[in-house]
Design an enzyme around this catalytic site. Sequence first.
Site, short mmCIF file in Angstrom:
data_model
loop_
_atom_site.label_atom_id
_atom_site.label_comp_id
_atom_site.label_asym_id
_atom_site.label_seq_id
_atom_site.Cartn_x
_atom_site.Cartn_y
_atom_site.Cartn_z
N ASP A 17 0.78 -1.17 0.02
CA ASP A 17 -0.03 -0.04 0.03
C ASP A 17 0.95 1.23 0.14
O ASP A 17 0.93 2.18 1.03
CB ASP A 17 -0.99 0.09 1.38
N HIS A 248 9.68 -0.61 8.74
CA HIS A 248 8.59 -1.56 8.87
C HIS A 248 8.83 -2.59 7.56
O HIS A 248 9.13 -3.72 7.82
CB HIS A 248 7.38 -1.20 9.11
O1 RIB Z 1 2.46 -0.31 10.64
C1 RIB Z 1 3.27 -0.26 9.59
C2 RIB Z 1 2.74 -0.43 8.31
O2 RIB Z 1 1.48 0.19 8.16
C3 RIB Z 1 3.72 -0.37 7.27
O3 RIB Z 1 3.43 -1.33 6.15
C4 RIB Z 1 3.09 0.88 6.66
O4 RIB Z 1 3.54 1.06 5.36
C5 RIB Z 1 1.80 0.72 6.72
O5 RIB Z 1 1.41 0.06 5.86
CA CA Z 2 2.62 -0.90 4.03
#
Ligand code: RIB
Ligand code: CA
Length: 338
Positions: A17, A248
């Site tokens: 996303d 992340h």
């Molecule tokens: O909590 C972090 C995640 O949520 C990552 O994938 C960030 O891009 C959002 O999608």
């Molecule tokens: Ca993400």
Amino acid sequence: MGENSISGDPVFYVDCDPGIDDALALIYLIKCHADLRGIGAVAGNVAVDQAAENARRWLALTGRPDIPVAVGRQEPMTGEFWGGAQWIHGPNGFAGLDLPPSQTPTDHMAAAERLVATAHEIGSRLHIIALGPLTNIAVALAIDETLPETVGAITIMGGAHLVPGNVSPHAEANIFADPVAASQVFSAPWRNLTLVPLDITNNHSLSRADVDLLQTASTDPAVQLAATMLAYYLDRHPEFDHSKCLLHDPLAAAIALGSVSLNESPSCTISVETDGEHRGRTLVTFDEDASPDTSASRHRIALSATADFGPLLMSALLPNAQTLREPDAQIISLPSCP
Ligand code: RIB
Ligand code: CA
């Protein structure tokens, strides 16, 4: 943890996303020459059409306009789109930057259908990397229940085990956005599932000095744009004194790629609270705590890595430079992509 279920060189399919850290994950995989066969877009940080457009433009800028982007679901399995994370990723998910348009058309197949088709084409060499809400993965499971036994592995960025959530005290964003999908995905009999939660991703970051170095030392327009997006991301994290960008999605990608090894990754079963005050909370039962008659799980949760991922990411983005990562200006040679 089950044996590595990938037979032969892995082929990757990323559902994401984009989102700034999704973009970092994609450029890391591309810089490491991963066999990236397809991208699915899902609503999460931004609406799905924006996510798909961001992915297409980012792939063109990073030199991979050949990789198809399939548009997935806007709405979660139940309820409505949670609204996105514009306060972190900006109004368009890419810090408000207007990247050059891509000439590559979006895939004629929707993301879930494309994932199923790719799984049957590639088989056990396919490794799914899920970096957003799990809606497309859940829809793919509904289309083809054999998916978990067809693909070799799935690596998911999401959840929070012993640390607080990042969109509520209990929930991480990807799981919060579609807890029903997450529950369905975690309940499926994948041959090899790795969850990469905030417990580990909170411990890997780039500093403002790293971001400044990417901005000034790179001649790659995509890396320079990534640095601009990271500077935007830094400014939206006062809780870290605007001093670090948590990695992340790129960390999840690096774990899937095998360039980051895990120190703690116990086998477990994972469930999700799908509504109420604790919506999106991930509940982990470790095999060692399960009743003796419970069969061993092939799912695991990544809790710690053997090394800091930041230097590895920097070396992938800035392969010919050394970086001053030590306060005493000691220059160290950086590890490289696998
Ligand atoms: O909590 C972090 C995640 O949520 C990552 O994938 C960030 O891009 C959002 O999608
Ligand atoms: Ca993400």
